[in-house]
Scaffold this motif. Structure first.
Motif, short mmCIF file in Angstrom:
data_model
loop_
_atom_site.label_atom_id
_atom_site.label_comp_id
_atom_site.label_asym_id
_atom_site.label_seq_id
_atom_site.Cartn_x
_atom_site.Cartn_y
_atom_site.Cartn_z
N GLY A 86 -72.90 -48.31 -72.57
CA GLY A 86 -74.04 -49.03 -72.04
C GLY A 86 -74.13 -49.00 -70.52
O GLY A 86 -73.12 -48.96 -69.84
N SER A 87 -75.36 -49.00 -70.00
CA SER A 87 -75.58 -49.23 -68.58
C SER A 87 -76.66 -50.30 -68.49
O SER A 87 -77.72 -50.20 -69.09
CB SER A 87 -76.03 -47.95 -67.89
N THR A 88 -76.37 -51.35 -67.74
CA THR A 88 -77.27 -52.49 -67.67
C THR A 88 -78.21 -52.37 -66.49
O THR A 88 -77.79 -52.04 -65.38
CB THR A 88 -76.46 -53.79 -67.55
N THR A 89 -79.50 -52.60 -66.74
CA THR A 89 -80.47 -52.75 -65.66
C THR A 89 -81.37 -53.92 -66.00
O THR A 89 -81.93 -53.96 -67.10
CB THR A 89 -81.33 -51.48 -65.47
N ASP A 90 -81.49 -54.84 -65.07
CA ASP A 90 -82.19 -56.13 -65.24
C ASP A 90 -82.13 -56.69 -66.66
O ASP A 90 -83.15 -56.81 -67.33
CB ASP A 90 -83.63 -56.11 -64.70
N ILE A 107 -79.54 -53.66 -71.82
CA ILE A 107 -78.49 -52.64 -71.84
C ILE A 107 -79.05 -51.40 -72.50
O ILE A 107 -79.60 -51.45 -73.60
CB ILE A 107 -77.27 -53.15 -72.64
N SER A 108 -78.92 -50.28 -71.80
CA SER A 108 -79.44 -49.02 -72.30
C SER A 108 -78.28 -48.13 -72.70
O SER A 108 -77.29 -48.05 -71.97
CB SER A 108 -80.26 -48.35 -71.19
N LEU A 109 -78.40 -47.51 -73.88
CA LEU A 109 -77.27 -46.66 -74.28
C LEU A 109 -77.70 -45.49 -75.15
O LEU A 109 -78.66 -45.58 -75.93
CB LEU A 109 -76.21 -47.49 -75.00
N ASP A 110 -77.00 -44.37 -74.99
CA ASP A 110 -77.20 -43.20 -75.83
C ASP A 110 -76.09 -43.17 -76.86
O ASP A 110 -74.93 -42.95 -76.53
CB ASP A 110 -77.19 -41.93 -74.97
N ARG A 139 -81.50 -42.11 -81.35
CA ARG A 139 -80.16 -42.22 -80.76
C ARG A 139 -80.15 -42.82 -79.36
O ARG A 139 -79.12 -42.83 -78.69
CB ARG A 139 -79.46 -40.86 -80.77
N HIS A 140 -81.30 -43.30 -78.94
CA HIS A 140 -81.32 -44.05 -77.69
C HIS A 140 -81.69 -45.50 -78.01
O HIS A 140 -82.76 -45.77 -78.54
CB HIS A 140 -82.32 -43.46 -76.70
N ILE A 141 -80.77 -46.40 -77.67
CA ILE A 141 -80.94 -47.80 -78.04
C ILE A 141 -80.97 -48.66 -76.78
O ILE A 141 -80.15 -48.48 -75.88
CB ILE A 141 -79.79 -48.27 -78.96
N GLU A 142 -81.92 -49.58 -76.73
CA GLU A 142 -81.96 -50.54 -75.63
C GLU A 142 -81.76 -51.93 -76.21
O GLU A 142 -82.49 -52.35 -77.11
CB GLU A 142 -83.30 -50.47 -74.89
#
Lengths: 219, 219
Positions: free
Chosen positions: A146-150, A153-156, A194-197
């Motif tokens: 995950g990478s968090t922005t505001d 969490i966004s993740l591939d 495969r891209h999950i937010e």
DNA sequence: CGCGTTATTGAAGTCCATCAATGGCTGTGG
DNA sequence: CCACAGCCATTGATGGACTTCAATAACGCG
């Protein structure tokens, strides 16, 4: 590990590169080699005689595989994405243990951590329902990828729905349905499969613990 | 272990005796001590926030518990029957590692075996149905507690139906029903709830592997 | 473009959980 | 000695969660 230990390890090491789907070793193969994941993603799995598959773990950068005392691997290992491994022979490692006893200490620590992860997996499989499993899994993914922005969490997620299902003790359909349910509840978004937010990690935390059985769509 | 190692261990050791139901330590307690089971039976369990319990393992003579690198135990440990343990401090063990590096090797081997058992547990929980779980469990019990006389394996199962259920990811009712089903099929006998006789181990082996989904009463 | 793989969704079925009642055993106290 | 409480195990009835089977959609790749 210390620089000296690492360079000693380096002398015994062969680089191995794998394409998605390639096999590192199969269950019951003779366990002549140990591996360390440099980059990529490995799945460990066991196959039942009736064809059912259980994934026992996913391995990432820094993880060891093949760390068994027995003479044969207890599971199969395959690459999910392009993956680079360090390979070294069991016998070479044993010699290293003689020279650097601290190494053995590190491996014991690693094994101890693996054991803790295995026990959490056991709890998940034995006592969580489908939505709790999915929530727990998404949180696990978010910690790794995950990478968090505001706040979101966004993740591939590199693995297929089938991989998820075989890790969670579910079917692909159940995985898909539960993810869709989370999407409809506005807890996650799925721009592509495969891209999950993750929009509401705190809701997932609740669900993972089994606190909130009935999830209803957001107003 | 060597005699010298054992006697060095012995100097650090305190004997602990427990009655059925007594707690060795609780999950999240500070992990100051390690234990070795001398005799009896210990269950390791984790509790979910919603009260569900999962037993992650049963420990017998010779097994270690509390073998964790982390500062806190990852599970609770309780005695099922009158049980004797050897207790020694974490710090004492660390000193011993300095003197006897081979000891660490032994512990790594033990941890490696635990890991293999955990993975088999994972497969059982994730991909076996109730009757396969019960068959697998009975075979596991028979290896630990069984004594064979003319083809039938006799065993005293020290744990309750609830313990079995919490180990297998089932309910007590499902455990009971499946055992009754095996009794009606003449695969086992149940002279008393906790005394089990396995009449047809080979049938159980088949069932454990998922080969024989439909078991019908013997003619 | 068409094929194969992956993912989603719907309808129906099954296995196991849940709820409920009963029986057996143990220990305690009248 | 028997009555009764409490625990454990078994059994029955019902419901629900997840699987199974099936169809469709989305995507990549020749």
């Amino acid at each position: 590990m210390s620089g000296e230990e690492l360079s000693a390890l380096g002398r015994l090491t062969t680089e191995v590169n794998l394409e998605p789907g390639q096999i590192v070793f199969r269950e019951a193969d003779e366990s002549s080699f140990l591996f360390n994941v440099v980059r990529g993603l490995i799945r460990l799995s066991k196959l039942l005689p009736n064809g059912k598959r259980q994934i026992t773990g996913f391995l990432y950068h820094g993880d060891f595989l093949g760390l068994t005392i027995a003479g044969n691997y207890p599971y199969s290992a395959e690459a999910i994405v392009p993956t680079q491994l360090c390979r070294f022979s069991r016998s070479g490692l044993m010699q290293l243990f003689e020279e650097y006893p601290k190494l053995e200490h590190r491996l014991l620590a690693l094994a101890s951590n693996e054991l803790i992860e295995a026990q959490e997996h056991i709890v998940l499989l034995g006592r969580k329902n489908a939505s709790e499993k999915i929530a727990t899994f998404l949180l696990m993914l978010s910690r790794r990828f995950g990478s968090t922005t505001d706040g979101t969490i966004s993740l591939d997620a590199p693995m297929s729905r089938e991989d998820m299902a075989d890790y969670l003790g579910l079917t692909v359909e159940s995985v898909s349905r539960n993810l869709s349910q989370l999407r409809r509840s506005r807890i996650i978004r799925l721009p592509e499969p495969r891209h999950i937010e993750i929009l509401k990690p705190e809701r997932l935390e609740e669900m993972a613990e089994g606190v909130d059985p009935n999830l209803r769509p957001a107003a």
